[in-house]
Each structure stands twice: as structure tokens, then as C-alpha cells.
Design a protein around this motif. Structure first.
Motif, short mmCIF file in Angstrom:
data_model
loop_
_atom_site.label_atom_id
_atom_site.label_comp_id
_atom_site.label_asym_id
_atom_site.label_seq_id
_atom_site.Cartn_x
_atom_site.Cartn_y
_atom_site.Cartn_z
N ARG A 193 35.21 -74.45 37.33
CA ARG A 193 36.20 -74.36 36.24
C ARG A 193 36.37 -75.73 35.57
NH1 ARG A 193 39.72 -71.50 38.71
NH2 ARG A 193 41.16 -73.08 39.43
N VAL A 194 36.41 -76.79 36.37
CA VAL A 194 36.59 -78.13 35.78
C VAL A 194 35.36 -78.55 34.98
CG1 VAL A 194 36.86 -80.60 36.31
CG2 VAL A 194 38.17 -78.90 37.59
N GLN A 195 34.16 -78.27 35.57
CA GLN A 195 32.93 -78.76 34.93
C GLN A 195 32.37 -77.77 33.91
OE1 GLN A 195 31.26 -81.51 38.64
NE2 GLN A 195 30.19 -79.62 38.16
N GLY A 196 32.73 -76.49 34.05
CA GLY A 196 32.14 -75.49 33.15
C GLY A 196 30.77 -75.05 33.62
N LEU A 197 30.14 -75.88 34.45
CA LEU A 197 28.79 -75.59 34.96
C LEU A 197 28.74 -76.06 36.42
CD1 LEU A 197 26.46 -77.04 32.15
CD2 LEU A 197 26.28 -74.74 33.09
N GLY A 198 27.76 -75.56 37.18
CA GLY A 198 27.62 -76.11 38.52
C GLY A 198 27.42 -75.03 39.56
N SER A 199 26.89 -75.45 40.71
CA SER A 199 26.56 -74.49 41.77
C SER A 199 27.52 -74.63 42.95
CB SER A 199 25.13 -74.78 42.27
OG SER A 199 25.18 -75.88 43.19
N ARG A 200 27.28 -73.82 43.97
CA ARG A 200 28.11 -73.83 45.19
C ARG A 200 27.65 -74.93 46.16
NH1 ARG A 200 23.94 -70.49 45.65
NH2 ARG A 200 23.06 -69.82 47.65
N MET A 201 26.57 -75.65 45.84
CA MET A 201 25.93 -76.55 46.81
C MET A 201 26.91 -77.62 47.34
SD MET A 201 22.51 -78.85 46.48
CE MET A 201 22.97 -79.56 44.90
N ASP A 202 27.53 -78.38 46.47
CA ASP A 202 28.31 -79.53 46.93
C ASP A 202 29.58 -79.12 47.65
OD1 ASP A 202 27.57 -81.92 44.25
OD2 ASP A 202 26.33 -80.88 45.72
N THR A 203 30.30 -78.14 47.13
CA THR A 203 31.56 -77.73 47.77
C THR A 203 31.29 -77.06 49.11
OG1 THR A 203 31.45 -75.79 46.30
CG2 THR A 203 33.02 -77.53 45.71
N TYR A 204 30.20 -76.27 49.21
CA TYR A 204 29.89 -75.65 50.51
C TYR A 204 29.43 -76.70 51.52
CZ TYR A 204 30.67 -70.80 49.24
OH TYR A 204 31.27 -69.61 48.91
N THR A 205 28.62 -77.66 51.08
CA THR A 205 28.08 -78.65 52.01
C THR A 205 29.19 -79.55 52.53
OG1 THR A 205 25.99 -78.61 50.79
CG2 THR A 205 26.34 -80.49 52.27
N THR A 206 30.11 -79.96 51.64
CA THR A 206 31.20 -80.86 52.09
C THR A 206 32.24 -80.09 52.90
OG1 THR A 206 32.30 -80.55 49.96
CG2 THR A 206 30.89 -82.49 50.19
N SER A 207 32.36 -78.77 52.68
CA SER A 207 33.32 -77.98 53.48
C SER A 207 32.77 -77.64 54.86
CB SER A 207 33.66 -76.67 52.77
OG SER A 207 34.27 -76.89 51.53
N LEU A 208 31.49 -77.20 54.88
CA LEU A 208 30.92 -76.63 56.12
C LEU A 208 30.19 -77.67 56.97
CD1 LEU A 208 29.50 -73.30 54.60
CD2 LEU A 208 31.77 -73.71 55.62
N GLY A 209 29.65 -78.73 56.32
CA GLY A 209 28.88 -79.73 57.09
C GLY A 209 27.49 -79.22 57.42
N GLY A 210 26.68 -80.10 58.05
CA GLY A 210 25.33 -79.72 58.48
C GLY A 210 24.29 -79.86 57.38
N ILE A 211 23.09 -79.29 57.68
CA ILE A 211 22.01 -79.23 56.67
C ILE A 211 21.99 -77.77 56.23
CG2 ILE A 211 19.54 -79.48 56.23
CD1 ILE A 211 19.45 -81.48 58.56
N LEU A 212 22.20 -77.53 54.96
CA LEU A 212 22.37 -76.15 54.47
C LEU A 212 21.29 -75.81 53.44
CD1 LEU A 212 26.27 -76.05 53.93
CD2 LEU A 212 24.96 -75.40 55.96
N TYR A 213 20.74 -74.58 53.61
CA TYR A 213 19.77 -74.01 52.66
C TYR A 213 20.48 -72.96 51.84
CZ TYR A 213 15.96 -70.94 51.04
OH TYR A 213 15.14 -70.16 50.27
N ASN A 266 19.27 -67.04 43.79
CA ASN A 266 20.00 -65.87 43.26
C ASN A 266 20.89 -65.20 44.32
OD1 ASN A 266 18.79 -66.25 40.79
ND2 ASN A 266 16.95 -65.11 41.43
N SER A 267 21.63 -66.01 45.05
CA SER A 267 22.46 -65.46 46.13
C SER A 267 23.71 -66.33 46.28
CB SER A 267 21.64 -65.50 47.43
OG SER A 267 22.49 -65.57 48.54
N GLU A 268 24.73 -65.80 46.91
CA GLU A 268 25.92 -66.61 47.22
C GLU A 268 25.92 -66.98 48.71
OE1 GLU A 268 26.93 -67.58 43.82
OE2 GLU A 268 28.50 -68.01 45.28
N SER A 269 24.81 -66.66 49.41
CA SER A 269 24.81 -66.93 50.86
C SER A 269 24.38 -68.37 51.13
CB SER A 269 23.85 -65.95 51.55
OG SER A 269 22.52 -66.28 51.15
N VAL A 270 24.49 -68.76 52.40
CA VAL A 270 24.08 -70.11 52.81
C VAL A 270 23.54 -70.00 54.23
CG1 VAL A 270 26.44 -70.65 53.58
CG2 VAL A 270 24.88 -72.50 53.06
#
Ligand code: ADP
Ligand code: PMV
Ligand code: MG
Length: 316
Positions: A142-162, A166-170
Motif C-alpha cells: 500500500r505504501v509503495q504501490g508496488l512490491g512483493s511478499r519477499m522482504d516482509t515474509y523474510t524479516t518476519s519468518l527468518g531463515g532462507i526462504l524460497y 505465481n503463488s503466495e506460498s513460501v
């Protein structure tokens, strides 16, 4: 006096930045360089931040009131995170970051994740890390108007994430990858760079093909990371950097460092994050560390963080 503190890991993008915004996969890693967001009881809401820089200010010397159109922009991620809550209570929100803002390490995501985590606990909610990730992802978009789930999921969940295409999974990956990473300051924010890429992408189909190839590189890199085949991982880092350069999101200092690394025979280096300057990561070696320092990159603690955001209540 109630005080809640959230500690949020920053992140490195191992592969697939920018491509993930258009549905391709990506791989990111939470690191031990962290940001702290604390929320403390107060009679009115105040946001303080240790590392923000504001230019073009006007100060009314009578009451020392500061005016700058940049302040609300700079605080927009934290403000939008607070505005998510309808039952707000006044508090002092303090943001402490050991790195500069806007250098490709996911500080925008960390500010949101830290504020959502600490402020929700302060209001009496008990959110899971997945819930914090999901809420934060929508706020950053909402703030950027653009962007993926990568950074917020990685900083929330930790670890190495794939992040599959075309998916919302991790998916959590296990790998022994070891990184030297550092950053130089940049003038553009990631939001500005994302808008530039979108504008160019809409002009021609060449970019779609480049992003698709990046997606294939990410999937190959996933296999090599899980096999701990670092020679192949490193080769793909150089290729990914070359494709980012063709998208126009790198910068001469980053390109010079990566090409010098390759000529020196380092296993692998690439830009990390939004680009335009900012961060570079290399597979760990003493030579990589010396090269980054020789080019004025500020090294960060890239040790893997497996826990993600942590929250503690400090009542004094
Ligand atoms: N310490 C901080 N305090 C408040 N806001 C911050 C802080 N660090 C970053 N931000 C916000 O995040 C923005 C940077 O986001 P972005 O350009 O995506 O950088 P990054 O690559 O670090 O995520 C800053 O312009 C500011 O709005
Ligand atoms: C360019 C991008 O793929 C990563 C941005 O990373 P950072 O905000 O520069 O740390 C954007 C996104 O995934 O939202
Ligand atoms: Mg960001």
C-alpha cells in the motif's frame, strides 16, 4: 510503564529481486543485522527514529517547529503500520536501525514488521509470525504501490526462504551458504526504482523474457543451494547480476565491484535488493571481504537469522 520491543532481522536477496514482483520465484535470507522497534506508554503518539535523514527543512525558531515535506514520506511505512490498527492507543514508537535506510537490506519491510509486531502486542493482540508477515506485506504494498511478499515474509519468518512463482506460498530451504555483504548509500528509494522498472517493462516485451530467465536461474539456484554446490550457486549469482544490469537497476560502483570479483576468481557476487546502489553480496572469502572494504562498502552482519521477528514485553 508498559514497553514492548520487537527485534527484526534485515535480509539479503540471494536471487530473483525485481523478477518476483512480476510473479517469478525468488530466494531471500534473513540476517543477524537487525532493527529494533519499541512501543512505550505515553500520553500522545510520538515516532522517533535513529537513522533517518531529512533534507530541505524549515525551522520556526520561536517554537523550534520543523517543517519538511520529506518527514511524512520518510515515516510513511511506520505511520501506515500504526494506521492498520483501528483501536489505537497513544505511545512513543522508537525505531533503531544499525544500518542506513534504503540500502537494499529490507529496512522498509523491517520498519513495518517491527511496528506491527510491537504495537499489536502493546494493544493486547497475539499475532503469529505468519499473521505479522501477511499484514506487513499488504502495508508495504500500500505504501509503495508496488512490491512483493519477499522482504516482509523474510524479516518476519527468518531463515532462507524460497518464494515459488505465481503463488503466495513460501518454502524454507536448508543450505550452508555463507555470505560477505555490504552496502553503499544510494539516492533512489526502492519504490522509485520499482516504478522505473514498471514503466520500462510496459514499453516492450524484452523485459518479460529477461524476468522469465531470472525465474529459471532462481529455480536452478534452489537446487544448487540445497546440494551446497557453491561453485554453481556463485556462477548463477554473476548471471543474475548481469540480468539485473540489463534491467537498468544496478549502478556503476556495483557493476565494477562484481566484474572485478569475477576477474579475481571469487566464486560469486551480485547486487542484492532494489538496486540503484545499495547492497552487494559475495560468497564468503577473505578476498571478498577485502574487495568490499576496498570499494567503501559498509559490511553488515550476514550470519543467518533463523528466528525472524521476536517480541518482548519490558514492564518497568
Ligand atoms: N530507521 C528507520 N526509521 C523509519 N523509517 C525507515 C527507517 N529505515 C527505513 N525506513 C523507511 O524505509 C524507506 C526505505 O525503503 P527502501 O527504499 O525499500 O529501502 P530498503 O532497501 O532498505 O528496504 C525509507 O525511505 C523510510 O521511509
Ligand atoms: C526489488 C524487490 O524485489 C526487492 C526490494 O528490496 P529492498 O526494499 O531494496 O530491500 C522489490 C520487492 O520484492 O518488493
Ligand atoms: Mg524495501
Amino acid at each position: 510503564m508498559r514497553k514492548v520491543e520487537a527485534t527484526v532481522p534485515l535480509k539479503l536477496t540471494l536471487f530473483g529481486e525485481h523478477a518476483i514482483v512480476y510473479g517469478e520465484p525468488a530466494i531471500a535470507m534473513a540476517i543477524s543485522e537487525t532493527m529494533k522497534v519499541s512501543v512505550m506508554e505515553h500520553h500522545k503518539t510520538i515516532i522517533s527514529s535513529s537513522s533517518l535523514r531529512i533534507e530541505n527543512i524549515k525551522v520556526d525558531l520561536e517554537d523550534m517547529r520543523v517543517e519538511s515535506d520529506q518527514i511524512s514520506k520518510a515515516l510513511s511505512y511506520a505511520i501506515e503500520a500504526l494506521n492498520y490498527f483501528e483501536d489505537r492507543k497513544p505511545a512513543i514508537i522508537n525505531i533503531e536501525s544499525s544500518v542506513d535506510p534504503s540500502v537494499g537490506l529490507g529496512t522498509s519491510a523491517a520498519v513495518i514488521v517491527g511496528t506491527v509486531a510491537a504495537y499489536s502486542k502493546y494493544l493486547g493482540y497475539e499475532y503469529s509470525k505468519e499473521e505479522i508477515a501477511q499484514i506487513s506485506r499488504n502495508i508495504e504494498k500500500r505504501v509503495q504501490g508496488l512490491g512483493s511478499r519477499m522482504d516482509t515474509y523474510t524479516t518476519s519468518l527468518g531463515g532462507i526462504l524460497y518464494f515459488p512463482r505465481n503463488s503466495e506460498s513460501v518454502e524454507r530451504l536448508s543450505s550452508k551458504i555463507d555470505i560477505n555483504g555490504g552496502y553503499i548509500r544510494r539516492v533512489s528509494t526502492t519504490a522509485e526504482i520499482l516504478r522505473r522498472v514498471k514503466a520500462i517493462k510496459e514499453k516492450g516485451r524484452e523485459f518479460d523474457e529477461i524476468l522469465r530467465i531470472v525465474g529459471e536461474i532462481v529455480d536452478d539456484a534452489k537446487t544448487y543451494l540445497e546440494r551446497d554446490d557453491m561453485e554453481s550457486v556463485g556462477q548463477l549469482m554473476y548471471v543474475n547480476h548481469g540480468l539485473l544490469m540489463s534491467l537498468g537497476v544496478t549502478s556503476p560502483p556495483l557493476d565494477e565491484l562484481v566484474s572485478t570479483a569475477r576477474n579475481m576468481g571469487l566464486l560469486g557476487c551480485k547486487m542484492s535488493g532494489g538496486g540503484g546502489g545499495g547492497s552487494v553480496i559475495c560468497l564468503k572469502s577473505h578476498k571478498a571481504e577485502l574487495l568490499l572494504e576496498s570499494r567503501g562498502f559498509r559490511l553488515v552482519n550476514t550470519e543467518l537469522n533463523k528466528t525472524g521477528v521476536t517480541i518482548k514485553e519490558i514492564s518497568n
